[in-house]
Design a protein around this motif. Structure first.
Motif, PDB file in Angstrom:
ATOM      1  N   UNK A 147       0.864  -1.371  -0.002  1.00 13.57           N
ATOM      2  CA  UNK A 147       0.046  -0.044   0.142  1.00 13.57           C
ATOM      3  C   UNK A 147       0.929   1.360  -0.064  1.00 13.57           C
ATOM      4  N   UNK A 148       0.966   2.069  -1.258  1.00 13.09           N
ATOM      5  CA  UNK A 148       1.728   3.079  -1.262  1.00 13.09           C
ATOM      6  C   UNK A 148       1.442   3.987  -2.221  1.00 13.09           C
ATOM      7  N   UNK A 149       1.868   5.384  -2.207  1.00 10.39           N
ATOM      8  CA  UNK A 149       1.832   6.355  -3.064  1.00 10.39           C
ATOM      9  C   UNK A 149       3.151   6.070  -4.094  1.00 10.39           C
ATOM     10  N   UNK A 150       4.076   5.363  -3.874  1.00 11.07           N
ATOM     11  CA  UNK A 150       5.418   5.195  -4.779  1.00 11.07           C
ATOM     12  C   UNK A 150       5.218   4.213  -6.036  1.00 11.07           C
ATOM     13  N   UNK A 151       5.992   4.504  -7.057  1.00 12.29           N
ATOM     14  CA  UNK A 151       6.197   3.503  -8.017  1.00 12.29           C
ATOM     15  C   UNK A 151       7.313   2.671  -8.007  1.00 12.29           C
ATOM     16  N   UNK A 152       7.467   1.413  -8.288  1.00 12.50           N
ATOM     17  CA  UNK A 152       8.395   0.398  -8.211  1.00 12.50           C
ATOM     18  C   UNK A 152       9.133   0.211  -9.431  1.00 12.50           C
ATOM     19  N   UNK A 153      10.123   0.882  -9.957  1.00 11.51           N
ATOM     20  CA  UNK A 153      10.368   0.755 -11.442  1.00 11.51           C
ATOM     21  C   UNK A 153      11.419  -0.541 -11.594  1.00 11.51           C
ATOM     22  N   UNK A 154      11.877  -1.490 -10.481  1.00 10.03           N
ATOM     23  CA  UNK A 154      12.513  -2.394 -10.628  1.00 10.03           C
ATOM     24  C   UNK A 154      11.728  -3.649 -10.481  1.00 10.03           C
ATOM     25  N   UNK A 155      10.623  -3.451 -10.121  1.00 10.07           N
ATOM     26  CA  UNK A 155       9.925  -4.728 -10.099  1.00 10.07           C
ATOM     27  C   UNK A 155       8.740  -4.828 -11.176  1.00 10.07           C
ATOM     28  N   UNK A 156       8.280  -6.270 -11.221  1.00  7.82           N
ATOM     29  CA  UNK A 156       7.064  -6.560 -11.975  1.00  7.82           C
ATOM     30  C   UNK A 156       5.837  -6.199 -11.260  1.00  7.82           C
ATOM     31  N   UNK A 157       4.943  -5.525 -11.432  1.00  2.10           N
ATOM     32  CA  UNK A 157       3.645  -5.091 -10.680  1.00  2.10           C
ATOM     33  C   UNK A 157       2.305  -4.987 -11.383  1.00  2.10           C
ATOM     34  N   UNK A 158       1.515  -5.457 -10.616  1.00  4.33           N
ATOM     35  CA  UNK A 158      -0.138  -5.544 -11.123  1.00  4.33           C
ATOM     36  C   UNK A 158      -0.872  -4.509 -10.018  1.00  4.33           C
ATOM     37  N   UNK A 159      -1.421  -3.267 -10.607  1.00  2.00           N
ATOM     38  CA  UNK A 159      -2.119  -2.563  -9.587  1.00  2.00           C
ATOM     39  C   UNK A 159      -3.528  -3.076  -9.528  1.00  2.00           C
ATOM     40  N   UNK A 160      -3.856  -3.167  -8.026  1.00  2.25           N
ATOM     41  CA  UNK A 160      -4.965  -3.712  -7.742  1.00  2.25           C
ATOM     42  C   UNK A 160      -6.314  -3.048  -7.820  1.00  2.25           C
TER      43      UNK A 160
END
Length: 308
Positions: A147-160
């Motif tokens: 749970x965050x306001x940040x982005x994670x450029x070094x990770x694969x992600x799925x916005x829920x």
């Protein structure tokens, strides 16, 4: 093509980099710390650059070491997963998920029955400690929900889904709130940057004057405690529309002026790039996507999967 690669030294380096300890790497690879030190020194000589800073009682990656670790860890992880898919299928797989205690208690666990029904051979383990895990360093965790306001450029992600805060209470408390100032229940958020001065923001948007009347307040360190207090009729709670969804669906809580909502942050599922192709991780990502759609709480931009 790969004949000149020092594979033994590279494996020793990956373990020492991930664990940030020559001794821990030695234990993992069943060799001596001296052997690990020798392998890393030979790799540094072969490359012509230092990979570690040797500090008192610890080691630290140099910039070159950090660059090599990120590429090597991802490559070895992909090889390990490819090999695993070729083996005869075992009776089951274990998936380690890291998230907050509140999200696990109030959203994830109540829905896991549907995941187990579809994937009976996958066993989930939940880590609900508060510490933020570096997925590039800790290979024991397959996936995190943050749970965050940040982005994670070094990770694969799925916005829920994106979060909004509203006011909720038992049906009796909500009925009384229009005639007298209620007791206000809130959460002492550990990261105030995510949501500061919550009641002030909500009351300003709603035009309520409760705060000027010196209201009785109750504050808890965890969301699930605050919701239980509201369910017990102890007042109105300022709560996440995501974390309160099960209680609202069951009728334990109802919204007070539900049209008034204050924006919060967002929830994302994240893993090291490449691990999303591992069958249990892929199955969990797909299930999360389905549950997010069922909840009707998709992110405003509604991305399905992306590199965050």
């Amino acid at each position: 093509m790969f004949a000149s690669l020092p594979l033994t030294a590279l494996r020793a380096f990956e373990s020492a980099s991930r664990l940030l300890s020559f001794k821990a790497a030695a234990d993992e690879l069943s060799v001596t710390p001296t052997a690990i030190s020798h392998q890393i020194r030979s790799l540094e000589n072969w490359l012509g650059v230092p990979l570690f800073e040797r500090l008192p009682r610890r080691v630290k990656l140099t910039d070159c070491g950090e660059r090599l670790f990120r590429s090597l860890h991802g490559a070895l992880l992909e090889v390990a997963q490819s090999v695993d898919t070729l083996r005869p299928q075992r009776s089951g797989s274990t998936l380690m998920i890291s998230t907050t205690a509140a999200f696990a208690t109030l959203w994830l666990v109540p829905r896991l029955g549907r995941f187990y029904a579809s994937h009976p051979n996958i066993k989930l383990r939940l880590d609900t400690h508060c510490e933020v895990i570096d997925l590039h360093q800790d290979a024991s965790v397959d996936l995190v929900i943050r749970y965050s306001l940040d982005d994670y450029p070094n990770l694969y992600g799925q916005c829920l889904f994106d979060e909004q805060f509203g006011v909720y209470g038992s049906p009796e408390q909500v009925a009384l709130a229009g005639s007298r100032p209620p007791t206000l229940i809130s959460v002492n958020w550990h990261n105030s940057r995510l949501y500061a001065h919550g009641w002030e923001a909500w009351c300003a948007q709603a035009g309520e004057t409760w705060l000027s009347h010196h209201p009785v307040t109750r504050e808890y360190d965890e969301e699930h405690y605050a919701l239980q207090a509201a369910i017990a009729g102890q007042g109105l709670v300022l709560a996440s529309n995501i974390l309160v969804s099960e209680s609202v669906a069951s009728g334990l809580l109802v919204g007070y002026r539900p049209e008034v909502q204050v924006d919060g942050a967002g929830y994302s599922a994240l893993c090291v790039p490449g691990r999303e192709r591992h069958p249990p991780v892929r199955a969990f990502f797909q299930w999360l996507d389905e549950e997010a759609k069922l909840s009707g709480l998709l992110p405003k931009s509604q991305p399905s999967r992306e590199r965050l």
